[in-house]
Write an enzyme that holds these catalytic residues in place. Structure first.
Site, mmCIF file in Angstrom:
data_model
loop_
_atom_site.group_PDB
_atom_site.id
_atom_site.type_symbol
_atom_site.label_atom_id
_atom_site.label_comp_id
_atom_site.label_asym_id
_atom_site.label_seq_id
_atom_site.Cartn_x
_atom_site.Cartn_y
_atom_site.Cartn_z
ATOM 1 N N SER A 63 0.819 -1.213 0.000
ATOM 2 C CA SER A 63 0.000 0.000 0.000
ATOM 3 C C SER A 63 0.856 1.268 0.000
ATOM 4 O O SER A 63 2.010 1.267 0.435
ATOM 5 C CB SER A 63 -0.928 0.018 1.216
ATOM 6 O OG SER A 63 -1.733 -1.136 1.222
HETATM 7 N N1 SAM Z 1 -0.444 -5.168 4.127
HETATM 8 C C1 SAM Z 1 0.290 -5.430 2.919
HETATM 9 C C2 SAM Z 1 1.673 -4.863 2.936
HETATM 10 O O1 SAM Z 1 2.025 -4.169 3.891
HETATM 11 O O2 SAM Z 1 2.404 -5.150 1.982
HETATM 12 C C3 SAM Z 1 -0.429 -4.969 1.667
HETATM 13 C C4 SAM Z 1 -1.558 -5.827 1.384
HETATM 14 S S1 SAM Z 1 -2.176 -5.916 -0.236
HETATM 15 C C5 SAM Z 1 -2.822 -4.308 -0.484
HETATM 16 C C6 SAM Z 1 -3.597 -6.943 0.156
HETATM 17 C C7 SAM Z 1 -3.235 -8.377 0.472
HETATM 18 O O3 SAM Z 1 -4.423 -9.032 0.928
HETATM 19 C C8 SAM Z 1 -2.747 -9.169 -0.729
HETATM 20 O O4 SAM Z 1 -1.502 -9.700 -0.453
HETATM 21 C C9 SAM Z 1 -3.800 -10.256 -0.898
HETATM 22 O O5 SAM Z 1 -3.297 -11.477 -1.356
HETATM 23 C C10 SAM Z 1 -4.334 -10.373 0.518
HETATM 24 N N2 SAM Z 1 -5.657 -10.987 0.652
HETATM 25 C C11 SAM Z 1 -6.759 -10.858 -0.134
HETATM 26 N N3 SAM Z 1 -7.779 -11.594 0.351
HETATM 27 C C12 SAM Z 1 -7.317 -12.222 1.473
HETATM 28 C C13 SAM Z 1 -7.880 -13.112 2.426
HETATM 29 N N4 SAM Z 1 -9.145 -13.550 2.343
HETATM 30 N N5 SAM Z 1 -7.114 -13.545 3.445
HETATM 31 C C14 SAM Z 1 -5.826 -13.128 3.575
HETATM 32 N N6 SAM Z 1 -5.223 -12.286 2.697
HETATM 33 C C15 SAM Z 1 -5.954 -11.819 1.667
#
Ligand code: SAM
Length: 218
Positions: A63
């Site tokens: 993000s």
């Molecule tokens: N917090 C992260 C960072 O600091 O790099 C950025 C996160 S990215 C915007 C969103 C993440 O949510 C992705 O890696 C995606 O694979 C994960 N995601 C989506 N649905 C999910 C779920 N049901 N459970 C766990 N992770 C999930």
């Protein structure tokens, strides 16, 4: 892994975040401290202190620093606070929470991202409890949590998060369509008879990758 980024670039980013309205000195200091270049690869390292989201693998993103700062400020963590993060991604947000003294539990659904984040956080000596699973279910065995932060956009607020939150706890979660979401800061309070009350504050539009799972997008 060593890459020296001049403190000047970091200072410029912190100044920008302050000008954009981030007031919490502890949040700004945590963002200054965490080496964001270690959470991205190759050509993106030199862009680590721009205020932009950057690609990581599997079509996911780390993000934008402003979004991380804003969500972290809303989350209002305190030392020793037990935080569940949904969407580990690169591990950067988890590292910021560790710098604030939180005990961090984080779930990522994509195995490759989970393994890379584990490796990065281990190398940087950030002790985060990680799991590869569908985070829309929460982490029932380790509940309740003081705070839950969801870093992917959801069509709704999953009931599991409210159930797994302590009295007085907060969830910060982007809720909306697949293209745009509002950031909800949800506070849970329990009355004398344990009846649950929910207060929701909504903040202007953001754009996250989708939260995919049982209680998210299919
Ligand atoms: N917090 C992260 C960072 O600091 O790099 C950025 C996160 S990215 C915007 C969103 C993440 O949510 C992705 O890696 C995606 O694979 C994960 N995601 C989506 N649905 C999910 C779920 N049901 N459970 C766990 N992770 C999930």
């Amino acid at each position: 892994m060593e890459l020296s980024i001049p403190n000047l670039r970091k200072k410029e980013l912190i100044e920008k975040l302050s000008m954009m309205g981030i007031r919490d000195r502890n949040v700004l200091s945590a963002i200054f401290t965490v080496k964001r270049e270690f959470f991205v690869s190759g050509e993106f390292k030199r862009l680590a202190y721009e205020n932009n989201a950057l690609p990581i693998s599997n079509s996911q993103t780390i993000s934008q620093p402003y979004t991380v700062a804003f969500m972290t400020e809303l989350l209002d963590v305190f030392p020793g606070c037990k935080v569940l993060e949904i969407g580990t991604g690169s591990g950067y947000q988890a590292a910021v929470l560790k710098e604030l003294g939180a005990e961090v539990f984080s779930i990522e659904r994509i195995k490759e991202l989970y393994l890379t984040a584990k490796n990065t956080l281990d190398k940087m000596n950030y002790k985060v409890h990680l799991k590869c699973d569908d985070g829309t279910k929460g982490w029932k065995e380790l509940a309740p949590f003081d705070r839950i932060i969801v870093t992917a956009g959801s069509p709704k607020l999953p009931d599991n998060y409210i159930e797994q939150l302590k009295d007085g706890g907060k969830v910060v979660i982007p809720v909306g369509t697949k293209h745009t979401q509002q950031l909800w800061c949800v506070t849970k309070t329990e009355g004398k008879n344990k009846e649950v009350k929910i207060n929701i504050q909504k903040h202007s539009d953001f754009r996250f990758v989708p939260l995919i799972g049982e209680e998210g997008w299919k």
